[in-house]
Design a protein around this motif. Sequence first.
Motif, PDB file in Angstrom:
ATOM      1  N   LEU A 110       9.503  11.721 -10.506  1.00  0.00           N
ATOM      2  CA  LEU A 110       8.628  10.559 -10.317  1.00  0.00           C
ATOM      3  C   LEU A 110       7.977  10.562  -8.937  1.00  0.00           C
ATOM      4  CD1 LEU A 110      10.737   7.785 -12.059  1.00  0.00           C
ATOM      5  CD2 LEU A 110       8.602   8.811 -12.868  1.00  0.00           C
ATOM      6  N   LYS A 111       8.709  10.995  -7.931  1.00  0.00           N
ATOM      7  CA  LYS A 111       8.155  11.076  -6.574  1.00  0.00           C
ATOM      8  C   LYS A 111       7.074  12.157  -6.504  1.00  0.00           C
ATOM      9  CE  LYS A 111       7.975  10.432  -2.101  1.00  0.00           C
ATOM     10  NZ  LYS A 111       7.247   9.311  -1.559  1.00  0.00           N
ATOM     11  N   LYS A 112       7.380  13.320  -7.029  1.00  0.00           N
ATOM     12  CA  LYS A 112       6.455  14.462  -6.957  1.00  0.00           C
ATOM     13  C   LYS A 112       5.200  14.244  -7.801  1.00  0.00           C
ATOM     14  CE  LYS A 112       6.188  19.416  -7.820  1.00  0.00           C
ATOM     15  NZ  LYS A 112       6.868  20.594  -8.328  1.00  0.00           N
ATOM     16  N   GLU A 113       5.373  13.801  -9.027  1.00  0.00           N
ATOM     17  CA  GLU A 113       4.262  13.701  -9.972  1.00  0.00           C
ATOM     18  C   GLU A 113       3.441  12.412  -9.843  1.00  0.00           C
ATOM     19  OE1 GLU A 113       3.311  16.189 -12.074  1.00  0.00           O
ATOM     20  OE2 GLU A 113       4.935  17.419 -11.243  1.00  0.00           O
ATOM     21  N   PHE A 114       4.099  11.315  -9.440  1.00  0.00           N
ATOM     22  CA  PHE A 114       3.427  10.016  -9.476  1.00  0.00           C
ATOM     23  C   PHE A 114       3.518   9.229  -8.165  1.00  0.00           C
ATOM     24  CE2 PHE A 114       4.957  11.061 -13.760  1.00  0.00           C
ATOM     25  CZ  PHE A 114       3.746  11.126 -14.424  1.00  0.00           C
ATOM     26  N   GLU A 115       4.184   9.800  -7.154  1.00  0.00           N
ATOM     27  CA  GLU A 115       4.368   9.146  -5.852  1.00  0.00           C
ATOM     28  C   GLU A 115       5.100   7.807  -5.966  1.00  0.00           C
ATOM     29  OE1 GLU A 115       0.842   9.161  -3.429  1.00  0.00           O
ATOM     30  OE2 GLU A 115       0.316  11.178  -4.076  1.00  0.00           O
ATOM     31  N   ILE A 116       5.989   7.725  -6.957  1.00  0.00           N
ATOM     32  CA  ILE A 116       6.831   6.529  -7.109  1.00  0.00           C
ATOM     33  C   ILE A 116       8.025   6.709  -6.176  1.00  0.00           C
ATOM     34  CG2 ILE A 116       8.327   5.251  -8.683  1.00  0.00           C
ATOM     35  CD1 ILE A 116       6.330   6.008 -10.923  1.00  0.00           C
ATOM     36  N   ASN A 117       8.192   5.782  -5.239  1.00  0.00           N
ATOM     37  CA  ASN A 117       9.213   5.973  -4.211  1.00  0.00           C
ATOM     38  C   ASN A 117      10.395   4.995  -4.298  1.00  0.00           C
ATOM     39  OD1 ASN A 117       7.791   3.757  -3.340  1.00  0.00           O
ATOM     40  ND2 ASN A 117       6.814   4.817  -1.645  1.00  0.00           N
ATOM     41  N   HIS A 118      10.412   4.166  -5.312  1.00  0.00           N
ATOM     42  CA  HIS A 118      11.580   3.299  -5.539  1.00  0.00           C
ATOM     43  C   HIS A 118      11.825   3.247  -7.048  1.00  0.00           C
ATOM     44  CE1 HIS A 118      14.459   0.084  -4.737  1.00  0.00           C
ATOM     45  NE2 HIS A 118      14.046  -0.406  -5.887  1.00  0.00           N
ATOM     46  N   VAL A 119      13.005   3.693  -7.473  1.00  0.00           N
ATOM     47  CA  VAL A 119      13.307   3.806  -8.899  1.00  0.00           C
ATOM     48  C   VAL A 119      14.611   3.070  -9.209  1.00  0.00           C
ATOM     49  CG1 VAL A 119      13.854   5.421 -10.764  1.00  0.00           C
ATOM     50  CG2 VAL A 119      12.172   6.061  -9.024  1.00  0.00           C
ATOM     51  N   THR A 120      14.559   2.223 -10.234  1.00  0.00           N
ATOM     52  CA  THR A 120      15.761   1.582 -10.760  1.00  0.00           C
ATOM     53  C   THR A 120      15.831   1.917 -12.247  1.00  0.00           C
ATOM     54  OG1 THR A 120      15.556  -0.246  -9.198  1.00  0.00           O
ATOM     55  CG2 THR A 120      16.986  -0.586 -11.112  1.00  0.00           C
ATOM     56  N   ILE A 121      16.901   2.614 -12.638  1.00  0.00           N
ATOM     57  CA  ILE A 121      17.085   3.016 -14.029  1.00  0.00           C
ATOM     58  C   ILE A 121      18.356   2.354 -14.564  1.00  0.00           C
ATOM     59  CG2 ILE A 121      17.495   4.942 -15.609  1.00  0.00           C
ATOM     60  CD1 ILE A 121      14.761   5.163 -14.392  1.00  0.00           C
ATOM     61  N   GLN A 122      18.232   1.728 -15.722  1.00  0.00           N
ATOM     62  CA  GLN A 122      19.387   1.131 -16.392  1.00  0.00           C
ATOM     63  C   GLN A 122      19.772   2.029 -17.562  1.00  0.00           C
ATOM     64  OE1 GLN A 122      19.159  -3.048 -17.341  1.00  0.00           O
ATOM     65  NE2 GLN A 122      20.362  -2.739 -19.200  1.00  0.00           N
ATOM     66  N   ASP A 169       0.804  -1.230   0.000  1.00  0.00           N
ATOM     67  CA  ASP A 169       0.000   0.000   0.000  1.00  0.00           C
ATOM     68  C   ASP A 169       0.831   1.272   0.000  1.00  0.00           C
ATOM     69  OD1 ASP A 169      -2.307  -1.470  -0.055  1.00  0.00           O
ATOM     70  OD2 ASP A 169      -2.665  -1.327   2.120  1.00  0.00           O
ATOM     71  N   ASP A 170       2.094   1.184   0.397  1.00  0.00           N
ATOM     72  CA  ASP A 170       2.932   2.375   0.544  1.00  0.00           C
ATOM     73  C   ASP A 170       4.059   2.493  -0.470  1.00  0.00           C
ATOM     74  OD1 ASP A 170       1.496   3.195   2.872  1.00  0.00           O
ATOM     75  OD2 ASP A 170       2.634   1.724   4.033  1.00  0.00           O
ATOM     76  N   GLU A 171       4.309   1.453  -1.225  1.00  0.00           N
ATOM     77  CA  GLU A 171       5.475   1.470  -2.110  1.00  0.00           C
ATOM     78  C   GLU A 171       5.093   1.217  -3.561  1.00  0.00           C
ATOM     79  OE1 GLU A 171       9.096  -0.450  -0.827  1.00  0.00           O
ATOM     80  OE2 GLU A 171       8.163  -0.822   1.124  1.00  0.00           O
ATOM     81  N   LEU A 172       5.420   2.205  -4.398  1.00  0.00           N
ATOM     82  CA  LEU A 172       5.224   2.104  -5.835  1.00  0.00           C
ATOM     83  C   LEU A 172       6.606   2.112  -6.484  1.00  0.00           C
ATOM     84  CD1 LEU A 172       3.208   2.003  -8.167  1.00  0.00           C
ATOM     85  CD2 LEU A 172       3.134   4.505  -8.116  1.00  0.00           C
ATOM     86  N   HIS A 173       6.895   1.076  -7.260  1.00  0.00           N
ATOM     87  CA  HIS A 173       8.222   0.897  -7.847  1.00  0.00           C
ATOM     88  C   HIS A 173       8.193   1.100  -9.357  1.00  0.00           C
ATOM     89  CE1 HIS A 173      10.201  -1.558  -4.440  1.00  0.00           C
ATOM     90  NE2 HIS A 173       9.180  -0.887  -3.951  1.00  0.00           N
ATOM     91  N   LEU A 174       9.316   1.607  -9.877  1.00  0.00           N
ATOM     92  CA  LEU A 174       9.497   1.761 -11.314  1.00  0.00           C
ATOM     93  C   LEU A 174      10.872   1.233 -11.675  1.00  0.00           C
ATOM     94  CD1 LEU A 174       8.614   4.463 -13.755  1.00  0.00           C
ATOM     95  CD2 LEU A 174      11.035   3.973 -13.495  1.00  0.00           C
ATOM     96  N   GLU A 175      10.905   0.467 -12.749  1.00  0.00           N
ATOM     97  CA  GLU A 175      12.158  -0.043 -13.302  1.00  0.00           C
ATOM     98  C   GLU A 175      12.140   0.283 -14.789  1.00  0.00           C
ATOM     99  OE1 GLU A 175      13.057  -4.457 -14.284  1.00  0.00           O
ATOM    100  OE2 GLU A 175      13.577  -4.115 -12.173  1.00  0.00           O
ATOM    101  N   ALA A 176      13.228   0.864 -15.307  1.00  0.00           N
ATOM    102  CA  ALA A 176      13.222   1.281 -16.707  1.00  0.00           C
ATOM    103  C   ALA A 176      14.622   1.289 -17.301  1.00  0.00           C
ATOM    104  CB  ALA A 176      12.619   2.677 -16.829  1.00  0.00           C
ATOM    105  N   HIS A 177      14.667   1.155 -18.621  1.00  0.00           N
ATOM    106  CA  HIS A 177      15.882   1.364 -19.396  1.00  0.00           C
ATOM    107  C   HIS A 177      15.831   2.798 -19.901  1.00  0.00           C
ATOM    108  CE1 HIS A 177      16.928  -2.997 -20.025  1.00  0.00           C
ATOM    109  NE2 HIS A 177      15.728  -3.040 -19.450  1.00  0.00           N
ATOM    110  N   LEU A 178      16.958   3.483 -19.875  1.00  0.00           N
ATOM    111  CA  LEU A 178      17.039   4.857 -20.346  1.00  0.00           C
ATOM    112  C   LEU A 178      18.054   4.910 -21.476  1.00  0.00           C
ATOM    113  CD1 LEU A 178      16.204   7.810 -19.965  1.00  0.00           C
ATOM    114  CD2 LEU A 178      18.045   8.023 -18.299  1.00  0.00           C
TER     115      LEU A 178
END
Length: 67
Positions: A40-52, A9-18
């Motif tokens: 991502l945190k401000k606009e979408f409340e995504i609090n865990h980001v992994t970018i490749q 309920d508290d954690e929204l994750h994003l993983e992406a290739h850049l």
Amino acid sequence: HVHVWCLNDDELHLEAHLDLQEDISITQFNIVLKQIEEILKKEFEINHVTIQPEFNKIDSKDVIVQD
């Protein structure tokens, strides 16, 4: 290539290739990454980001959708 999911309920994750247009240093990428994380945190409340980061990688850029 992006994956987004709720871990709980508290954690929204994003993983992406850049796909970068320039061959930048790790230090430069860390500056870009910090900006991405803040947006991502401000606009979408995504609090865990992994970018490749990728540069000049030869692969298909077609969209893959999984249900």
